[in-house]
Scaffold this motif. Structure first.
Motif: not given
Length: 171
Positions: A45, A50, A119-120, A158-159, A163
């Protein structure tokens, strides 16, 4: 470069909290202390945009599922934002909900509604678990990989970097 003391303190507190909560638990696939996984998720992360709350939630993401810690404990110790992220990262299914396929479908429906930050973190979790399971348990990897293939389309908010990495791992 200015260091955000509040963020550093939150991260240290989350690491201590998660380490204590997971105690002597070991990873199924490699026998390492369980805390190695949340730390790896937090580092993944950290590699993308973030917030301090996301790092704390990454460190705490399995505490409610795998220990006696409750979401209320998380909220009281880390605030509503971290507790909400952990809630989105915690499976909602129980054995009462049926077989593994039925439970995973219920958990996917829950995850589909999660905010991008959760989701990240979920993508980071998927990445670390895929690396561990893929190398340590080829039989279970086939089941896990298919479950994650079904999950990935729900994590597109997410990111994008994570992904793409997760997508490549379960391809």
């Amino acid at each position: 470069m200015k260091i955000d003391k509040r963020a550093a303190d939150m991260e240290k507190h989350a690491l201590r909290f998660a380490t204590t909560a997971h105690g002597a638990q070991l990873r199924k696939y490699d026998g390492q202390p369980y805390i190695v996984h949340p730390v790896a998720v937090a580092e993944i992360v950290r590699s993308v945009p973030h917030t301090p709350e996301m790092i704390a939630a990454a460190l705490l993401h399995d505490t409610v599922e795998d220990t006696d810690v409750t979401l209320l404990d998380i909220k009281e110790s880390f605030g509503a934002t971290v507790a909400t992220l952990v809630a989105w990262l915690t499976d909602v299914s129980t054995p009462f909900h049926g077989n593994r396929a039925a439970r995973k479908a219920l958990d996917r429906a829950h995850t589909a509604l999660a905010p991008p930050a959760a989701k990240t973190i979920k993508l980071a979790d998927l990445i670390d678990n895929s690396r561990s399971i893929g190398s340590a348990d080829p039989h279970f990897w086939t089941v896990y990989r298919e479950e994650k293939r079904l999950l990935l389309p729900l994590l597109m908010e997410g990111d994008a970097t994570l992904w793409a990495m997760a997508s490549e791992l379960v391809a």
